[in-house]
Design an enzyme around this catalytic site. Structure first.
Site, PDB file in Angstrom:
ATOM      1  N   LYS A 218     -12.883  -0.704   6.122  1.00  0.00           N
ATOM      2  CA  LYS A 218     -13.900  -1.794   5.200  1.00  0.00           C
ATOM      3  C   LYS A 218     -14.863  -2.599   5.888  1.00  0.00           C
ATOM      4  CE  LYS A 218      -9.793  -0.151   3.540  1.00  0.00           C
ATOM      5  NZ  LYS A 218      -9.462   0.768   2.511  1.00  0.00           N
TER       6      LYS A 218
ATOM      7  N   ASP B 202      -0.270  -5.356   9.521  1.00  0.00           N
ATOM      8  CA  ASP B 202      -1.321  -4.299   9.225  1.00  0.00           C
ATOM      9  C   ASP B 202      -2.563  -4.949   8.564  1.00  0.00           C
ATOM     10  OD1 ASP B 202      -2.803  -2.123   8.230  1.00  0.00           O
ATOM     11  OD2 ASP B 202      -1.691  -1.554   6.562  1.00  0.00           O
TER      12      ASP B 202
ATOM     13  N   TRP C 183       0.843  -1.098  -0.099  1.00  0.00           N
ATOM     14  CA  TRP C 183      -0.134  -0.106   0.095  1.00  0.00           C
ATOM     15  C   TRP C 183       1.062   1.194   0.082  1.00  0.00           C
ATOM     16  CZ3 TRP C 183      -1.948   2.673   4.886  1.00  0.00           C
ATOM     17  CH2 TRP C 183      -2.897   3.672   4.667  1.00  0.00           C
TER      18      TRP C 183
HETATM   19  N1  KET Z   1      -3.718  -0.643   5.520  1.00  0.00           N
HETATM   20  C1  KET Z   1      -4.049  -1.119   4.418  1.00  0.00           C
HETATM   21  C2  KET Z   1      -3.294  -2.087   4.033  1.00  0.00           C
HETATM   22  C3  KET Z   1      -4.896  -0.344   3.563  1.00  0.00           C
HETATM   23  O1  KET Z   1      -5.270  -0.804   2.600  1.00  0.00           O
HETATM   24  C4  KET Z   1      -5.602   0.734   4.036  1.00  0.00           C
HETATM   25  C5  KET Z   1      -6.511   1.547   3.051  1.00  0.00           C
HETATM   26  C6  KET Z   1      -5.388   1.378   5.167  1.00  0.00           C
HETATM   27  C7  KET Z   1      -4.253   0.391   5.934  1.00  0.00           C
HETATM   28  C8  KET Z   1      -5.808   2.641   5.789  1.00  0.00           C
HETATM   29  O2  KET Z   1      -7.197   2.400   6.644  1.00  0.00           O
HETATM   30  P1  KET Z   1      -7.786   3.403   7.313  1.00  0.00           P
HETATM   31  O3  KET Z   1      -8.578   2.718   8.435  1.00  0.00           O
HETATM   32  O4  KET Z   1      -8.980   4.064   6.337  1.00  0.00           O
HETATM   33  O5  KET Z   1      -6.991   4.347   7.782  1.00  0.00           O
HETATM   34  N2  KET Z   1      -6.381   1.356   1.737  1.00  0.00           N
HETATM   35  C9  KET Z   1      -7.306   1.928   0.706  1.00  0.00           C
HETATM   36  C10 KET Z   1      -7.924   3.226   1.115  1.00  0.00           C
HETATM   37  C11 KET Z   1      -6.622   4.269   1.128  1.00  0.00           C
HETATM   38  O6  KET Z   1      -5.732   4.322   0.257  1.00  0.00           O
HETATM   39  O7  KET Z   1      -6.626   5.008   2.051  1.00  0.00           O
HETATM   40  C12 KET Z   1      -6.760   1.647  -0.539  1.00  0.00           C
HETATM   41  O8  KET Z   1      -5.739   1.160  -0.605  1.00  0.00           O
HETATM   42  O9  KET Z   1      -7.476   2.198  -1.609  1.00  0.00           O
END
Ligand code: KET
Length: 396
Positions: free
Chosen positions: A244, A209, A128
């Site tokens: 998600k 993660d 990511w």
């Molecule tokens: N870790 C991973 C692996 C991940 O894909 C995301 C979000 C997050 C953490 C962040 O989670 P949050 O609870 O929203 O802070 N991924 C998607 C959204 C983004 O890029 O912010 C994505 O990969 O599209």
């Protein structure tokens, strides 16, 4: 005063979302950001979440500050969900509520920077994008270990092990316990066992993660690597996100857990986590955490939510099947079975950046430059159009 500030080039994922919203074409399809959309293309409010929200509204409580570490019942419910029967005692486990998974990564990165000073965090190649941003923002260099093999469209397992084997003791290694972002390629159980053997023998510090618990196989199976570290007494950091799996993106609900194999150390770790939070944003927001605590803490709502997670998982799986079948009939000389082997929300298509640009410009289909598509953005009304557009760019 500000003339020396360079322009911001934009984030590789979030900028696409902005671009998509400005696009006025009727048939546009957003497969860029990792957001789950339902079969009608809408971001769902899960019925379990709706019920918890209504119940909360019926018994309003003051909007006071939460403690630095977050809401107590939320933290307990999160720990129970993550660790199940392997839940470590309070003397071994420090959990703080955070601003989504991103906030957990940042708080963890800041703590590591302060107490385990070392130059580098090791991240999978690819990963990511924001892992780089968050760890570099906390003062680390990021270096990659081999992960994805473009030839086999699978795991570069031997190269990965060889690299991890060569790292110095105490090296911080970022791992995705399930639904690897962006590739959807996860190690098999036996491979995880070998990775964890190596972590144990080399004394590495894993930072897991977990943003997609329940989207690969099940809520329980998907955290096997984390629980295996508890069973073996290996210290680790774990960030988790409810963005998600509760469809609570904008509420910013997540947690950071630190497992301390030696009894009695968790209290000081928790204290330092609280200080890290205080110095960053003082304390986390309340509403989303109350919803999650309520759903996880109530047997009926929890069962309902588990069924909802399962529905999301199965719908994405169905879309993988439909997309790969339609691609197969449009471009019979290509093999798309790899889409069925990948886990989670994302499909790693192998499309080049130029092909992704063509998808967007000519067909209004938005994917990430790496060739990642969000399969959870597909539905019965758009999958044929997307398959046709992908087939068109693959034909050249
Ligand atoms: N870790 C991973 C692996 C991940 O894909 C995301 C979000 C997050 C953490 C962040 O989670 P949050 O609870 O929203 O802070 N991924 C998607 C959204 C983004 O890029 O912010 C994505 O990969 O599209």
């Amino acid at each position: 005063m500000f003339s020396h500030l360079p322009p911001y080039a934009g984030d590789p994922i979030l900028s696409l979302m902005e671009h998509y919203l400005r696009d006025e074409r009727a048939g546009k399809v957003n497969l860029s950001i990792g957001i789950y959309a339902d079969g009608h293309g809408a971001i769902p409010v899960l019925p379990s979440v709706r019920t918890a929200d209504v119940e909360l509204a019926g018994a309003p409580a003051p909007y006071t500050y939460l403690p630095m570490e977050g809401h107590a019942a939320y933290r307990q419910a999160v720990a129970a969900l993550l660790f199940g029967d392997d839940l470590p005692g309070a003397e071994h486990l420090a959990v703080v509520q955070t601003l989504g998974g991103s906030g957990a990564l940042k708080v963890g990165a800041d703590l590591i920077a302060r107490f385990f000073p070392q130059p580098t965090v090791w991240i999978p190649d690819p990963t990511w994008d924001n892992h780089i941003g968050i760890f570099e923002g906390a003062g680390f260099k990021t270096e990659r270990y081999p992960y994805y093999d473009a030839q086999t469209k699978g795991l570069a397992f031997d190269a990965m092990l060889a690299k991890l084997e060569s790292l110095p003791r105490g090296a911080v290694v970022l791992l995705h316990p399930c639904c690897h972002n962006p590739t959807g390629v996860d190690p098999l159980r036996e491979q995880w066992a070998q990775i964890i053997d190596l972590i144990e023998h080399r004394g590495l510090l894993p930072f897991f993660d977990l943003a997609y618990q329940g989207f690969a196989e099940s809520l329980e199976q998907d955290v096997w690597p984390v629980r295996e570290c508890v069973r073996r007494g290996i210290a680790f950091f774990l960030s988790n996100s409810f963005s998600k799996i509760f469809s609570l993106y904008g509420e910013r609900v997540g947690a950071l857990s630190v497992f301390c194999p030696e009894a009695g150390q968790a209290a000081n770790v928790l204290g330092q986590l609280k200080l890290t939070v205080r110095r960053n944003y003082s304390s986390p927001p309340m509403h989303g955490a109350l919803i999650v605590a309520r759903v996880l803490g109530d047997a009926t709502l929890r069962a309902q939510w588990q069924a909802e997670v399962e529905q999301m998982r199965v719908r994405v799986r169905d879309m993988r099947i439909k997309l790969s079948e339609q691609l197969k009939s449009a471009v019979p000389d290509h093999d798309f079975s790899f889409l069925l082997r990948q886990h989670g929300m994302f499909g790693y298509t192998g499309l080049s950046a130029a092909q992704v640009d063509r998808l967007r410009e000519e067909f209004g289909v938005y994917a990430v430059h790496s060739g990642r598509i969000c399969v959870a953005g597909l539905n019965d009304s758009n999958v044929a159009r997307v398959a046709e557009a992908m087939a068109e760019v693959l034909r050249g």
